[in-house]
Each structure stands twice: as C-alpha cells, then as structure tokens.
Design an enzyme around this catalytic site. Structure first.
Site, PDB file in Angstrom:
ATOM      1  CE  LYS A 181     -17.982  31.260 -20.847  1.00  0.00           C
ATOM      2  NZ  LYS A 181     -17.264  30.468 -19.802  1.00  0.00           N
ATOM      3  CB  THR A 182     -19.375  25.488 -24.617  1.00  0.00           C
ATOM      4  OG1 THR A 182     -18.213  26.295 -24.388  1.00  0.00           O
ATOM      5  CG2 THR A 182     -19.322  24.929 -26.028  1.00  0.00           C
TER       6      THR A 182
ATOM      7  CE  LYS B  18     -14.481  30.410 -25.811  1.00  0.00           C
ATOM      8  NZ  LYS B  18     -15.257  30.238 -24.565  1.00  0.00           N
TER       9      LYS B  18
ATOM     10  CG  ASP C 193     -15.296  25.882 -25.047  1.00  0.00           C
ATOM     11  OD1 ASP C 193     -15.471  24.664 -24.809  1.00  0.00           O
ATOM     12  OD2 ASP C 193     -14.952  26.698 -24.180  1.00  0.00           O
TER      13      ASP C 193
ATOM     14  CD  GLU D  87     -18.515  29.434 -25.020  1.00  0.00           C
ATOM     15  OE1 GLU D  87     -17.892  29.030 -24.014  1.00  0.00           O
ATOM     16  OE2 GLU D  87     -18.655  28.751 -26.050  1.00  0.00           O
ATOM     17  N   GLY D  88     -18.635  34.170 -24.616  1.00  0.00           N
ATOM     18  CA  GLY D  88     -17.495  34.844 -24.013  1.00  0.00           C
ATOM     19  C   GLY D  88     -16.452  33.862 -23.527  1.00  0.00           C
ATOM     20  CB  VAL D  89     -13.041  33.888 -22.972  1.00  0.00           C
ATOM     21  CG1 VAL D  89     -12.690  35.356 -22.816  1.00  0.00           C
ATOM     22  CG2 VAL D  89     -11.925  33.008 -22.437  1.00  0.00           C
TER      23      VAL D  89
ATOM     24  CG  HIS E 250     -23.720  17.120 -13.584  1.00  0.00           C
ATOM     25  ND1 HIS E 250     -22.800  18.144 -13.703  1.00  0.00           N
ATOM     26  CD2 HIS E 250     -22.994  15.978 -13.510  1.00  0.00           C
ATOM     27  CE1 HIS E 250     -21.581  17.633 -13.714  1.00  0.00           C
ATOM     28  NE2 HIS E 250     -21.671  16.318 -13.603  1.00  0.00           N
TER      29      HIS E 250
END
Length: 230
Positions: free
Chosen positions: A16-17, A38, A55, A116-118, A206
């Site tokens: 996500k980050t 965040k 993050d 950004e969620g957690v 990746h």
C-alpha cells in the site's frame, strides 16, 4: 471531482505504501501539490519528536511538502499490533471526526491528498467502525492494492464485493508482486481482471526498494486525477 483517494489492500504487507507514494509522485509530475496521509498507524518508533511511523514518513517524503508530522499521521501507536487493540491499551479510542478534520486541513495545503489505510479492508479501528467505514467517512474513492500471492483471487473478490455492498467507489486496482517467482502470475492477473470491475492501474514488480518515481512509472492515475484544481 475528487481531491483524494483512499489506498487500501487485500491484506497487510501488500505494498500500500509503495502504491500511495507512487501515486503521489505521479500526481506531482503533473504539477499538483500532493499531500500523503496515514490516518492511523501502529508499530511506530519513539523519537525525540514523538512517535514516528515508517509508512507515514515515506508519504511525507514523497509529497515534498513541509507539513507537520501530526497532520500526516494523526493517530500513532507504538506496539506493532492491530490498531484497535493498541488504542484500547493506550486508552485512546480511534474516532473518525478528528481524522476527517485532519484531512480537511490537508486539503487547505494541497491540490490532492492520497490517504493510506492500515492493514486490510476490514481491519477494526474502534467505536466508529473499521477501515472500510473510515474510507466511507472520508468520502474518498478507493484504490485497491492486490498482493500477488496464493489466495489473492479470493481476497480480491471478497474485498471488492464488500466495497460494492458498502456503496463505495472503486477508482482502480494495482497488482503488487509481493512474492518473487509467484506461479502463474499472468493467469492470476487475467482472473483478477475478470473479478474486479474497475480499471487496472498498474502491475508492480517485486522491487521493495523502488523509489516513488520508479513506482510511478508503472502506474496509471485514476481518470479524475488528471484535471487540475482551480
């Protein structure tokens, strides 16, 4: 027209980050002033200036704006545990009204805000609800990060179905290679495209150490991101 997006994931640790920072870099390349946010973070490190989350610091650095840390990460906990448990232990329940106020304050200083969620989509937060409820409360369309690993089809299908039931807008999704050498990646990407009724915004290799600008090169922005705010 939206001024922000809520970046969530099919699980924790799916990138996500990286995606949020990449979106910030892509928006900045178009000339926007962009803030990262965040709202809630656990696993923060104690510093002389207070608790700091890796993050949140990455989003702050990607934005290039001189903003107080507390605006970017209003709720921070030290233990690397589920945020509602950390909040209970600290005696500080997570409420959404201050987070909405923090977002509005960032809007005063930026054209766009990438939030950004957690954890994943349904991580509990507290008395006001979970991550999905927070995204709804903030009124933001969602960008879903799908971690490419065994189980991703099920996780993506469940997340998207729940998101749709909640009436939220899915602006797009990003496939994130969290496991090098993931078997049948192409076939899984094709299946995800069938499952998720929203634009695919990118496929990230990746590369955990890729810079925000390098990530941005692999992303397309949500359609409404291109217009400038007057």
């Amino acid at each position: 027209m939206t001024r922000g997006w809520f970046v969530t994931g099919t699980d924790t640790g799916v990138g996500k980050t990286r995606v949020a920072a990449g979106l910030i870099a892509a928006l900045r390349a178009q000339g926007h002033r962009v803030a990262g946010m965040k709202p809630v973070a656990s696993g923060c490190v104690a510093t002389p200036d207070g608790l700091r989350n890796e993050d949140a610091l990455a989003l702050l650095a990607a934005s290039g704006l001189d903003l107080p840390y507390g605006w970017v990460n209003p709720v921070a906990f030290a233990p690397p545990i589920a945020p509602h448990i950390a909040a209970a232990e600290a005696g500080r329940p997570i409420r959404f009204a201050p987070l909405k106020h923090a977002l509005e304050r960032l809007y005063d200083h930026a054209d766009r805000v990438v939030v950004e969620g957690v954890g994943g989509w349904r991580v509990p937060l507290g008395p006001d609800g979970d991550v999905a409820d927070l995204a709804a409360a903030l009124g933001l369309p969602v960008v879903l990060v799908v971690g490419l690993r065994l189980g991703c089809l099920n996780h993506a299908a469940l997340t998207v179905a729940d998101l749709r039931r909640g009436g939220l807008s899915l602006a797009g999704w990003v496939a994130s290679a969290v496991e090098p050498g993931f078997a049948r990646a192409a076939e899984n990407l094709a299946a995800l495209a069938d499952i998720i009724d929203a634009p695919r915004l990118g496929v990230l290799a990746h590369r955990p150490l890729a810079s925000p600008s390098e990530v941005a090169a692999s992303l397309q922005l949500p359609c409404s991101a291109h217009a400038r705010t007057s």
